[in-house]
Enzyme design. Structure first.
Site, PDB file in Angstrom:
ATOM      1  N   ASN A 155      48.193  32.166  11.070  1.00 20.40           N
ATOM      2  CA  ASN A 155      47.276  31.307  10.304  1.00 20.40           C
ATOM      3  C   ASN A 155      46.248  32.079   9.474  1.00 20.40           C
ATOM      4  O   ASN A 155      45.897  31.673   8.374  1.00 20.40           O
ATOM      5  CB  ASN A 155      46.611  30.266  11.206  1.00 20.40           C
ATOM      6  CG  ASN A 155      45.888  30.862  12.391  1.00 20.40           C
ATOM      7  OD1 ASN A 155      46.172  31.989  12.807  1.00 20.40           O
ATOM      8  ND2 ASN A 155      44.961  30.132  12.940  1.00 20.40           N
ATOM      9  N   GLU A 253      42.330  34.895  22.267  1.00 19.44           N
ATOM     10  CA  GLU A 253      41.635  33.884  21.455  1.00 19.44           C
ATOM     11  C   GLU A 253      42.652  32.780  21.250  1.00 19.44           C
ATOM     12  O   GLU A 253      43.659  32.991  20.586  1.00 19.44           O
ATOM     13  CB  GLU A 253      41.193  34.537  20.138  1.00 19.44           C
ATOM     14  CG  GLU A 253      39.966  33.922  19.528  1.00 19.44           C
ATOM     15  CD  GLU A 253      40.301  32.815  18.561  1.00 19.44           C
ATOM     16  OE1 GLU A 253      41.155  31.981  18.902  1.00 19.44           O
ATOM     17  OE2 GLU A 253      39.705  32.795  17.489  1.00 19.44           O
ATOM     18  N   CYS A 287      41.875  27.760  14.548  1.00 15.47           N
ATOM     19  CA  CYS A 287      41.463  27.478  15.926  1.00 15.47           C
ATOM     20  C   CYS A 287      40.091  26.827  16.003  1.00 15.47           C
ATOM     21  O   CYS A 287      39.788  26.174  16.989  1.00 15.47           O
ATOM     22  CB  CYS A 287      41.491  28.765  16.742  1.00 15.47           C
ATOM     23  SG  CYS A 287      40.697  30.132  15.915  1.00 15.47           S
ATOM     24  N   GLU A 465      36.007  38.886  20.255  1.00 12.20           N
ATOM     25  CA  GLU A 465      36.192  39.699  19.060  1.00 12.20           C
ATOM     26  C   GLU A 465      34.820  39.866  18.413  1.00 12.20           C
ATOM     27  O   GLU A 465      33.894  39.112  18.700  1.00 12.20           O
ATOM     28  CB  GLU A 465      37.122  38.983  18.076  1.00 12.20           C
ATOM     29  CG  GLU A 465      38.525  38.783  18.627  1.00 12.20           C
ATOM     30  CD  GLU A 465      39.416  37.990  17.686  1.00 12.20           C
ATOM     31  OE1 GLU A 465      40.599  38.271  17.638  1.00 12.20           O
ATOM     32  OE2 GLU A 465      38.898  37.067  17.010  1.00 12.20           O
TER      33      GLU A 465
END
Ligand code: TXE
Length: 502
Positions: A155, A253, A287, A465
C-alpha cells in the site's frame, strides 16, 4: 527507467547486483488501472533467502564497525541521491499500485527525510553511564542486532520500507527485504540508490517473492535477529509465532480501524474535509484510514449531507493524471473484499449514502476501480464498523456525549490511530489520553514524521517505527562494568574475612 519506456526487468538485489533466482522463476507486476505489464522481477524462495542472508552476514562486519558518523554521512548521501531519482521512482510506484500521482509525489518527496534523520541519529547517538557504585565505571553500548529481515506490503511500498531500512541501517545492521509480491520494483531500485551513496554491497538485499515461500523462509530463518513486518493482523500473528521459535525479535505494524472523532464545536466544512482526507487517501488502503466517522449528533446530518456531496465530486480515473483524486484498488482481490463488505453492510441494515459500486464508463474497464462509499445508520457492533476493509468505505456513527465517543472509538480490537476534532483544548487532550491507540492526532490525520514514534496498541501491532525508539529497537544493549580498583580481591582466600558482599 519509467514504465512509459516499456516494462522493467529486474533480478533479485543481492550483494549490490541484480541476479536471477535459483529456480529461474519470475513474477509479473501488473498495473491495477488496466492490467498492463509494469515489469518482471526474479521470484525468490528459500534458497534465495539463504543466499541473501549470507550476503548480509558477509557485509555485517564492515558496516557494523563503521562509526555512526561514517554511516550517517553515507545515509545523507543516500537522501540526496534518492531525492534526485524521485520523479522516476514516483512514476513506477504509481504504475505498480495505482495510487494517484498527486498522492505519491507528496508521499515520496518526504522519504529522503528518513535517511537524513536516522543518519543524524547514527552520528549523534550517545550511550549511557548508569549509576553503579563507588570504584566503578559503568556504561552501556548499543550494538547492532546483526542481519535483520523486513517484510513489507503494497500500500505504501517505499514509505513503509524506508521506515524500516533507515533505522536498521543507521544502527549498523545489514538486511534482507521481502517486498510485497504486488510492488517489488521500487524496493529493488532503492538498492541502486544505496550503492551510489556508498553503502557497502551486501548491507541491503532484496528477494522478491510470495509470503508463503520467500516470506516464510525469511521469518523462520534461524540466523535472522529481527523481523519487522507491516501487513495484515493474521499475517502478523503467524509471523510472530514462527519467529518466536528462534527467539527472533518481532516488530509488526498491522491492521487498523481508525476513528475520526468530530465534536460539535468543529466547523462542518472542516469536519468534511478532514474525513475525506482521512478516509479516501490511498482509496482507503492504509492502516490508519479513518474508516469510522464518529460525529456528534447535533451536527451529524449537516456533516453527512456535505460529505456525500463532496464524495460525489472525487475524481476517479487514471492515476497518472495529476488531476485524479482516486485510482483503482491494488488488485481484484482487494476490490472483491470491498464489494463483499458493501454487501455485508447492506445486509446488516446500514444505509448506503453514496458509492457502493464500481464506477461506470469505458475508462474504468480493465481496472480495479471502486467508488468512494459512505454508510450511515451504522452501529458499532456491525461487521463493517469492526473489521478492516482496506478499501474506500467509511462508516458514520453518531454520538451524544464525550464518554460515548470514547467508548465507541475504543470499541474495536484495533488500536493503531485515531483523530480528535475539537477547538476545546482541554477536551482534546482529555480525550486523546483515553484513546487506546498508538497514534492520536488532534485536528489532523495521517501526519507522520521520521522523528515521531509510529505503531499500534492492541491487535494493531507491537514495536514502533520512527523516532529514537525505532533506532534503539534495532540495537541490543551491552553493559560494560569496569572495576577501577587495582586492590587484590580473593573471595576464596582462607583468611576467614567476609569479602565484598555481606
Ligand atoms: O497482506 P499480507 P495482503 C491488511 C489489509 C489487507 C490484508 C491482506 O486488511 O486487506 O491485510 O493484504 C507477506 N510469512 N493489510 O494480503 O498478506 C506478504 O508477502 C511471511 C494491512 O496484501 O499481510 C507481504 O510481503 N510473510 C497493512 C506482507 O507479508 C508473509 C498493509 C504483507 O502481506 C506471510 C497490507 C507469511 N506467512 C495489508 N504471509 C497495513 N498495516 O498497512 C504474507 N506475507
Amino acid at each position: 527507467m519509467p514504465t512509459d519506456q516499456g516494462p522493467i526487468s529486474l533480478g533479485m538485489y543481492i550483494s549490490g547486483a541484480y541476479v536471477p533466482s535459483a529456480s529461474g522463476r519470475t513474477l509479473e507486476v501488473r498495473n491495477p488501472k488496466n492490467g498492463a505489464l509494469v515489469g518482471t522481477v526474479a521470484e525468490g524462495d528459500a534458497a534465495d533467502i539463504e543466499t541473501a542472508v549470507k550476503a548480509a552476514e558477509a557485509a555485517f562486519p564492515v558496516w557494523s564497525a563503521m562509526t555512526g558518523a561514517e554511516r550517517g554521512d553515507i545515509m545523507h548521501r543516500a537522501a540526496a541521491i534518492l531525492k534526485a531519482r524521485l520523479p522516476e521512482i514516483v512514476g513506477i510506484e504509481v504504475d505498480q499500485i495505482g495510487r494517484p500521482l498527486r498522492e505519491m509525489t507528496a508521499q515520496l518527496s518526504r522519504l529522503p527525510e528518513w535517511f537524513s534523520y536516522f543518519g543524524a541519529v547514527a552520528r549523534t547517538h550517545e550511550d549511557t553511564v548508569p549509576p553503579f557504585g563507588t570504584g566503578y565505571l559503568n556504561y552501556t553500548r548499543r550494538v547492532p542486532l546483526g542481519v535483520v529481515g523486513h517484510v513489507t506490503p503494497w500500500n505504501h511500498p517505499l514509505l513503509i520500507l524506508t521506515k524500516k531500512v533507515a533505522p536498521s541501517m543507521a544502527a549498523g545492521n545489514t538486511m534482507v527485504v521481502k517486498p510485497s509480491e504486488l510492488a517489488p520494483i521500487t524496493p529493488l531500485l532503492l538498492g541502486e540508490v544505496f550503492r551510489e551513496a556508498g553503502v557497502p554491497d551486501g548491507v541491503y538485499n532484496v528477494v522478491p517473492g510470495f509470503g508463503g515461500t520467500a516470506g516464510l523462509a525469511l521469518t523462520s530463518h534461524p540466523r535472522i535477529k529481527k523481523i519487522d513486518l507491516t501487513g495484515g493482523t493474521e499475517t502478523g500473528k503467524a509471523v510472530a509465532a514462527i519467529a518466536g521459535k528462534n527467539l527472533t525479535k518481532v516488530a509488526a505494524e498491522l491492521g487498523g480501524k481508525a476513528s475520526v472523532v468530530v465534536f460539535e464545536d468543529t466547523d462542518v466544512e472542516r469536519a468534511v474535509s478532514a474525513t475525506l482526507f482521512a478516509s479516501f487517501i490511498a482509496a482507503g488502503q492504509t492502516c490508519v484510514q479513518g474508516a469510522r466517522l464518529l460525529v456528534h449528533r447535533s451536527i451529524h446530518d449537516r456533516v453527512v449531507a456535505r460529505l456525500v456531496e463532496r464524495t460525489k465530486n472525487i475524481r476517479i480515473g487514471d492515476p497518472k493524471n495529476m488531476a485524479t483524486l482516486m485510482g483503482p484498488l491494488v488488485s481484484a482481490r482487494q476490490r472483491e473484499i470491498t464489494e463483499r463488505y458493501v454487501a455485508i453492510g447492506l445486509a446488516e441494515g446500514a444505509t448506503l449514502a453514496v458509492g457502493g459500486k464500481r464506477p461506470e464508463g469505458a475508462q474504468y474497464e480493465g481496472g480495479f476501480f471502486h467508488e468512494p462509499t459512505i454508510f450511515t445508520n451504522v452501529t458499532n457492533d456491525m461487521r463493517i464498523a469492526q473489521e478492516e476493509i482496506f478499501g474506500p468505505v467509511v462508516c458514520v456513527i453518531p454520538f451524544d456525549t464525550e464518554e460515548e465517543a470514547i467508548a465507541i472509538a475504543n470499541g474495536t480490537e484495533f488500536g493503531l490511530a485515531m483523530s480528535v476534532w475539537t477547538r476545546d483544548i482541554t477536551r482534546a487532550h482529555r480525550v486523546a489520553h483515553r484513546m487506546q491507540a498508538g497514534i492520536v492526532w488532534i485536528n489532523d490525520h495521517h501526519r507522520i514524521d521520521p522523528a515521531s514514534p509510529w505503531g499500534g496498541f492492541k491487535m494493531s501491532g507491537i514495536g514502533r517505527e520512527n523516532g529514537l525508539v525505532a533506532f534503539e529497537e534495532y540495537t541490543q544493549i551491552q553493559n560494560v562494568i569496569v572495576n577501577l580498583s587495582d586492590a587484590p580481591f580473593d573471595w576464596y582466600a582462607e583468611d576467614g574475612t567476609v569479602k565484598r558482599y555481606s
